[in-house]
Design a protein around this motif. Structure first.
Motif, PDB file in Angstrom:
ATOM      1  N   ARG A  16     102.415  87.981 -61.980  1.00  0.00           N
ATOM      2  CA  ARG A  16     102.733  86.602 -61.643  1.00  0.00           C
ATOM      3  C   ARG A  16     101.797  85.658 -62.401  1.00  0.00           C
ATOM      4  O   ARG A  16     100.583  85.846 -62.386  1.00  0.00           O
ATOM      5  N   VAL A  17     102.402  84.666 -63.032  1.00  0.00           N
ATOM      6  CA  VAL A  17     101.642  83.645 -63.758  1.00  0.00           C
ATOM      7  C   VAL A  17     101.712  82.353 -62.961  1.00  0.00           C
ATOM      8  O   VAL A  17     102.799  81.926 -62.544  1.00  0.00           O
ATOM      9  N   HIS A  18     100.561  81.730 -62.757  1.00  0.00           N
ATOM     10  CA  HIS A  18     100.463  80.504 -61.965  1.00  0.00           C
ATOM     11  C   HIS A  18      99.999  79.374 -62.894  1.00  0.00           C
ATOM     12  O   HIS A  18      98.815  79.306 -63.250  1.00  0.00           O
ATOM     13  N   PRO A  19     100.908  78.495 -63.312  1.00  0.00           N
ATOM     14  CA  PRO A  19     100.555  77.446 -64.272  1.00  0.00           C
ATOM     15  C   PRO A  19      99.459  76.514 -63.781  1.00  0.00           C
ATOM     16  O   PRO A  19      98.624  76.054 -64.565  1.00  0.00           O
ATOM     17  N   TRP A  20      99.455  76.237 -62.483  1.00  0.00           N
ATOM     18  CA  TRP A  20      98.514  75.268 -61.935  1.00  0.00           C
ATOM     19  C   TRP A  20      97.497  75.976 -61.042  1.00  0.00           C
ATOM     20  O   TRP A  20      96.320  76.088 -61.388  1.00  0.00           O
ATOM     21  N   PHE A  21      97.939  76.456 -59.879  1.00  0.00           N
ATOM     22  CA  PHE A  21      97.018  77.208 -59.028  1.00  0.00           C
ATOM     23  C   PHE A  21      97.778  78.203 -58.166  1.00  0.00           C
ATOM     24  O   PHE A  21      99.011  78.111 -58.002  1.00  0.00           O
ATOM     25  N   LEU A  22      97.048  79.155 -57.648  1.00  0.00           N
ATOM     26  CA  LEU A  22      97.571  80.155 -56.718  1.00  0.00           C
ATOM     27  C   LEU A  22      97.231  79.714 -55.301  1.00  0.00           C
ATOM     28  O   LEU A  22      96.082  79.360 -55.023  1.00  0.00           O
ATOM     29  N   HIS A  23      98.227  79.755 -54.427  1.00  0.00           N
ATOM     30  CA  HIS A  23      98.016  79.385 -53.031  1.00  0.00           C
ATOM     31  C   HIS A  23      98.492  80.515 -52.140  1.00  0.00           C
ATOM     32  O   HIS A  23      99.648  80.947 -52.228  1.00  0.00           O
ATOM     33  N   VAL A  24      97.599  81.037 -51.311  1.00  0.00           N
ATOM     34  CA  VAL A  24      97.943  82.015 -50.285  1.00  0.00           C
ATOM     35  C   VAL A  24      97.741  81.301 -48.961  1.00  0.00           C
ATOM     36  O   VAL A  24      96.601  81.000 -48.580  1.00  0.00           O
ATOM     37  N   PRO A  25      98.815  80.979 -48.244  1.00  0.00           N
ATOM     38  CA  PRO A  25      98.708  80.120 -47.056  1.00  0.00           C
ATOM     39  C   PRO A  25      97.620  80.563 -46.083  1.00  0.00           C
ATOM     40  O   PRO A  25      97.551  81.727 -45.692  1.00  0.00           O
ATOM     41  N   SER A  83     106.123  72.454 -55.252  1.00  0.00           N
ATOM     42  CA  SER A  83     105.744  72.597 -53.848  1.00  0.00           C
ATOM     43  C   SER A  83     106.464  73.777 -53.195  1.00  0.00           C
ATOM     44  O   SER A  83     105.918  74.449 -52.320  1.00  0.00           O
ATOM     45  N   LEU A  84     107.681  74.052 -53.622  1.00  0.00           N
ATOM     46  CA  LEU A  84     108.416  75.200 -53.093  1.00  0.00           C
ATOM     47  C   LEU A  84     107.764  76.505 -53.512  1.00  0.00           C
ATOM     48  O   LEU A  84     107.624  77.435 -52.715  1.00  0.00           O
ATOM     49  N   ARG A  85     107.368  76.583 -54.777  1.00  0.00           N
ATOM     50  CA  ARG A  85     106.717  77.799 -55.271  1.00  0.00           C
ATOM     51  C   ARG A  85     105.377  78.022 -54.589  1.00  0.00           C
ATOM     52  O   ARG A  85     104.998  79.154 -54.282  1.00  0.00           O
ATOM     53  N   LEU A  86     104.668  76.926 -54.346  1.00  0.00           N
ATOM     54  CA  LEU A  86     103.330  77.023 -53.755  1.00  0.00           C
ATOM     55  C   LEU A  86     103.357  77.166 -52.234  1.00  0.00           C
ATOM     56  O   LEU A  86     102.310  77.428 -51.632  1.00  0.00           O
ATOM     57  N   GLU A  87     104.524  76.977 -51.630  1.00  0.00           N
ATOM     58  CA  GLU A  87     104.641  76.994 -50.170  1.00  0.00           C
ATOM     59  C   GLU A  87     103.735  75.943 -49.536  1.00  0.00           C
ATOM     60  O   GLU A  87     103.004  76.203 -48.585  1.00  0.00           O
ATOM     61  N   LEU A  88     103.827  74.734 -50.075  1.00  0.00           N
ATOM     62  CA  LEU A  88     103.065  73.608 -49.570  1.00  0.00           C
ATOM     63  C   LEU A  88     103.978  72.412 -49.378  1.00  0.00           C
ATOM     64  O   LEU A  88     104.981  72.262 -50.070  1.00  0.00           O
ATOM     65  N   ASP A  89     103.600  71.542 -48.461  1.00  0.00           N
ATOM     66  CA  ASP A  89     104.335  70.313 -48.236  1.00  0.00           C
ATOM     67  C   ASP A  89     104.314  69.463 -49.517  1.00  0.00           C
ATOM     68  O   ASP A  89     103.276  69.357 -50.176  1.00  0.00           O
ATOM     69  N   PRO A  90     105.454  68.883 -49.906  1.00  0.00           N
ATOM     70  CA  PRO A  90     105.478  68.061 -51.132  1.00  0.00           C
ATOM     71  C   PRO A  90     104.428  66.956 -51.151  1.00  0.00           C
ATOM     72  O   PRO A  90     103.856  66.655 -52.203  1.00  0.00           O
ATOM     73  N   HIS A  92      96.543  67.916 -44.597  1.00  0.00           N
ATOM     74  CA  HIS A  92      97.979  68.179 -44.526  1.00  0.00           C
ATOM     75  C   HIS A  92      98.294  69.411 -43.668  1.00  0.00           C
ATOM     76  O   HIS A  92      99.424  69.913 -43.704  1.00  0.00           O
ATOM     77  N   GLY A  93      97.322  69.876 -42.908  1.00  0.00           N
ATOM     78  CA  GLY A  93      97.550  71.022 -42.041  1.00  0.00           C
ATOM     79  C   GLY A  93      97.688  72.340 -42.765  1.00  0.00           C
ATOM     80  O   GLY A  93      98.266  73.290 -42.229  1.00  0.00           O
ATOM     81  N   SER A  94      97.156  72.427 -43.985  1.00  0.00           N
ATOM     82  CA  SER A  94      97.286  73.639 -44.805  1.00  0.00           C
ATOM     83  C   SER A  94      95.925  74.130 -45.274  1.00  0.00           C
ATOM     84  O   SER A  94      95.771  74.608 -46.402  1.00  0.00           O
TER      85      SER A  94
END
Length: 350
Positions: free
Chosen positions: A125-134, A215-222, A275-277
């Motif tokens: 997996r390539v992450h252009p910006w950052f990796l987010h694990v909730p 935001s969908l890929r990162l599983e974060l609120d827009p 943002h609760g994340s």
């Protein structure tokens, strides 16, 4: 309930088409992966390369593909060991840094995946910006918070593979090594103006649509993603003097370490909290300064994974012992609790 996992994170190997670094990161990495990953048992394993894994920036698309293949061919043992990890079910993550931003191109990311895991491409997996694990971690290289290296419209590369991204100031300086200092200084000035224009475009609707998709890929609120994208901003009035200082020091064969990473880490962690994340760990590289610390007004723990190349700028054990290689470990238990921190690996097992 969470699935137990172990995350190992390292950065700044700077693997190129030659292998002349005295610290020999291309030789050390396979040993590390064999001892720490392939011989390990237990929960799901993830290995995260937090940027500047390869010297792969400033090339056109075809050149990027050719250079990536040349680097892996030059570091054959690294290539084979990464393939062995993927075949064993280890998830390999590559976060883009300023030296390997070309990995964000869809074609280059696909080529890396096909080379390292031809049967199961999803293992890479390539992450252009950052990796987010909730609720667990965020890992980004860190150059986006460092104006001389910042690429405001980074996501345009990931979506369209465009060649229209302007070079950041320091990259503009290094892109013309055979030119006169005056012409290179002119390139830096033009890069500063281009970065200012790019910062304005980041706030326009078109780039907002890219952030929405991200935001969908990162599983974060827009809204969280928009706020994160605007945490750092290029400003010529402050960036140009700092860039000039680095140019002068580079000409003298010296370097300085950025002190911006912990402050940026705090801004990111507190934005996620708002943002609760919130996450337990924030991991970055870029500065070549391995360290672990608390963050102000935030429960998130900060780790910088330093570097595996010879340009060590921190004050940790790797400064005096060049056979000490920094990395981070984050263990996730079934109940979601995490533990870990900065570690040093030595090939002698120390």
């Amino acid at each position: 309930m969470n699935r137990p996992a172990r995350w190992r994170l390292l950065s700044d190997l700077h693997l190129g088409v030659s292998d002349d670094d005295p610290r020999r990161p291309g030789k050390m990495l396979p040993e590390f992966l064999h001892h720490q990953v392939l011989e390990a048992s237990g929960p799901q394993q993830h290995v995260v390369f937090v940027g500047d894994t390869f010297e792969l920036a400033g090339f056109a698309e075809d050149e990027s593909l050719t250079r990536l293949e040349s680097i892996l061919a030059r570091h054959r043992e690294t290539f084979q060991t990464l393939r062995a990890c993927a075949a064993r079910g280890v998830q390999l993550h590559f976060v883009c840094g300023n030296h390997d931003v070309e990995l964000a191109r869809p074609s280059v990311a696909a080529r890396l995946s096909s080379l390292l895991s031809p049967v199961e491409p999803g293992q890479i997996r390539v992450h252009p910006w950052f990796l987010h694990v909730p609720h667990v971690l965020v890992a980004e290289h860190g150059h986006q918070h460092h104006a001389p290296h910042r690429i405001p419209e980074l996501l345009r590369t990931a979506v369209s593979g465009t060649d229209e991204l302007d070079l950041p100031p320091l990259a503009a300086w290094h892109a013309q090594p055979s030119s006169s200092r005056l012409s290179r200084a002119g390139a830096v000035a033009r890069a500063c103006l281009a970065s200012e224009r790019a910062e304005r475009r980041v706030r326009e609707l078109a780039y907002g649509e890219l952030l929405q998709a991200e935001s969908l890929r990162l599983e974060l609120d827009p809204a969280a993603v928009r706020d994160l994208a605007r945490l750092s901003r290029f400003r010529t009035v402050s960036a140009l003097p700092r860039t000039a200082t680095r140019m002068v020091l580079a000409a003298a064969g010296r370097s300085i370490a950025s002190e911006e990473a912990p402050a940026a880490a705090g801004r990111v962690a507190r934005t996620l909290e708002a943002h609760g994340s919130g996450v337990a760990w924030y991991v970055s590289g870029h500065t070549h300064r391995a360290l672990e610390s608390a963050l102000e007004a935030c429960p998130t723990r900060y780790v910088n994974t330093g570097t595996w190349c010879s340009d060590v700028r921190g004050r940790g054990p790797d400064q005096s012992d060049r056979r000490a290689f920094p990395y981070a470990v984050v263990d996730v238990a079934r109940d979601g609790n995490t533990s870990g921190g900065l570690r040093y690996w030595r090939p002698d097992g120390g």
